[in-house]
Scaffold this active site. Structure first.
Site, PDB file in Angstrom:
ATOM      1  N   SER A 267      -9.925   0.807   3.054  1.00  0.00           N
ATOM      2  CA  SER A 267     -10.453  -0.112   2.053  1.00  0.00           C
ATOM      3  C   SER A 267      -9.689   0.046   0.756  1.00  0.00           C
ATOM      4  O   SER A 267      -9.642   1.136   0.172  1.00  0.00           O
ATOM      5  CB  SER A 267     -11.950   0.155   1.823  1.00  0.00           C
ATOM      6  OG  SER A 267     -12.469  -0.680   0.815  1.00  0.00           O
TER       7      SER A 267
ATOM      8  N   SER B 276       0.786  -1.234   0.000  1.00  0.00           N
ATOM      9  CA  SER B 276       0.000   0.000   0.000  1.00  0.00           C
ATOM     10  C   SER B 276       0.818   1.284   0.000  1.00  0.00           C
ATOM     11  O   SER B 276       0.230   2.369  -0.054  1.00  0.00           O
ATOM     12  CB  SER B 276      -0.973   0.007   1.182  1.00  0.00           C
ATOM     13  OG  SER B 276      -2.044  -0.867   0.928  1.00  0.00           O
TER      14      SER B 276
ATOM     15  N   GLY C 148       2.914  -0.780   3.920  1.00  0.00           N
ATOM     16  CA  GLY C 148       2.149  -1.692   3.089  1.00  0.00           C
ATOM     17  C   GLY C 148       2.542  -3.128   3.305  1.00  0.00           C
ATOM     18  O   GLY C 148       3.660  -3.425   3.725  1.00  0.00           O
TER      19      GLY C 148
END
Length: 426
Positions: A211, A102, A359
């Site tokens: 999300s 991420s 991430g």
């Protein structure tokens, strides 16, 4: 994929995209090295440097390996602990590539905000304007809410019943892996369809809920507005101008180019704690992560990007300010040391705030943070049971405390309070 959120009396793990991936303990001292550029504080590679000791704490906690780069006005320190391949015992390379998960969101958010600055996207544009008919209630979900994870959209990549199997079923996971599940191609449209088939977690703008689908939609908006895929647009706007030659979007390719550490996923094979096996998950499709987490990079490239972004080279001041205005996050009603802005997180360390993201994808965990004058990137290949997983997250926090503040386990002054466990954003 499988979400793990841990909340303790002093700390909460934030966000909810922690894709875990653990395994047995690595024998202590399997490999350890560091190198220092001229002008850095310690000219003796790894000798007596508390950052090297803090990095070793990760492999002591069970990680297969860890590499890090600390960059500031004095140069760059790089360190490694552990091995790149459990089968061969090959050493880690600090210039090797890894999946950043991420941290990709920082690149996607920067590109969206560049398009905002060009007047091609409005922060308060509804999703419906750019992707008509794709998302129920899309007329009430804005680009700003997607960037800040305040859309309420259900996270189909981290929840049971989404695009992956039930992660609480070890036998099901083994079967799925044996059948090539990790190399399946999953399109952004499939990720969105799986999300909107479920009720949202809350009405748009009324809460925070990490999300991946938010950033899947942002990648689709980039494509709709520019006529180019998100990977092509981010490459042209960020990777190429900054000379990030070690960074790329793999697309449907399942391997990692050039030198890289292997990633592992530990699975229980029986009732006892010793009944576990490591699965090599290096070869994998991350198409499910798309513009939310697909990127592959290096320590040096991530630090170069972070410095350019926070230094104002990629966004005008007003938009960089919007990006960095973070809102405090709570987990299960408890405060954390973390805030989230528009694709950029803040984390309060003992010596002050740092900004960046982290991430996780199967086999790899990444941290990228800056205090403004110092950038720190860290890549870990985690393994182990749940207790070891938590210990490795604590060791990640300890390394970052040491790298930024000069405190932590290596000096005998372990981090305490809300930053004692590293915040996992995805």
């Amino acid at each position: 994929m499988a979400r793990r959120t841990f909340v303790t009396a002093v700390s909460a793990l934030v966000g909810a995209v922690c894709l875990s991936l653990a395994g047995p303990v690595l024998p202590a001292g399997a490999a350890d090295a560091a190198d220092v550029r001229p002008g850095a504080a310690d000219p003796r590679p790894g000798i007596g440097d508390p950052r090297a000791a803090a990095l070793r704490a990760l492999t002591d906690a069970g990680a297969a390996g860890a590499i890090a780069e600390v960059r500031d006005g004095n140069g760059a320190w790089r360190g490694a602990s552990g091995v790149s391949d459990l089968a061969t015992g090959a050493p880690l390379r600090t210039d090797g590539r890894f999946r950043v998960g991420s941290v990709t969101k920082m690149f996607t958010a920067t590109t969206v905000l560049q398009l905002v600055g060009e007047g091609r996207i409005g922060l308060d544009d509804p999703v419906e304007r750019h992707l008509p008919g794709l998302v129920p209630n899309g007329g009430n979900i804005t680009v700003r809410q997607l960037l800040g994870h305040r859309s309420g959209l259900w996270d189909s990549t981290n929840e049971k019943g989404g695009v992956f199997p039930d992660w609480t079923d070890p036998a099901g996971i083994r079967n799925w892996l044996d059948q090539g599940g990790l190399t399946r191609h999953i399109t952004p449209a499939q990720v969105v369809a799986s999300s909107v088939a479920h009720a949202p977690d809350f009405p748009p703008g009324t809460g925070y809920g990490y999300s991946n689908v938010n950033y899947t939609l942002l990648g689709m908006i980039i494509e709709k507005v520019t006529g180019h895929g998100y990977a092509q647009e981010i490459t042209a706007r960020i990777l190429r101008p900054l000379g990030l030659t070690g960074t790329y979007f793999p697309g449907t390719a399942t391997g990692i180019r050039g030198p890289h550490a292997h990633g592992y996923w530990t699975l229980p094979e029986g009732p006892g704690p010793e009944d576990r096996s490591d699965r090599d998950v290096t070869v994998a499709s991350v198409t499910w992560a798309n513009s939310a987490g697909e990127l592959i990079s290096t320590l040096a490239d991530l630090n170069r990007f972070d410095k350019a972004l926070l230094g104002g080279r990629l966004l005008p001041p007003a938009l960089l300010k919007e990006m960095a205005e973070t809102v405090p996050i709570e987990v299960e009603g408890l405060p954390t040391a973390v805030g989230y802005g528009l694709g950029l997180a803040s984390w309060q360390l003992s010596c002050g705030p740092v900004y960046g993201h982290n991430g996780s994808v199967p086999g790899y965990s990444t941290q990228l943070w800056t205090s403004g004058d110092r950038q720190v990137s860290l890549s870990v290949t985690p393994r182990g049971d749940e207790a070891q997983f938590v210990a490795q997250m604590q060791a990640e926090a300890g390394f970052l405390e040491q790298a930024f503040c000069g405190t932590g386990p290596a000096t005998g002054t372990a981090a305490r309070g809300p930053a004692a466990v590293v915040p996992k954003l995805g």
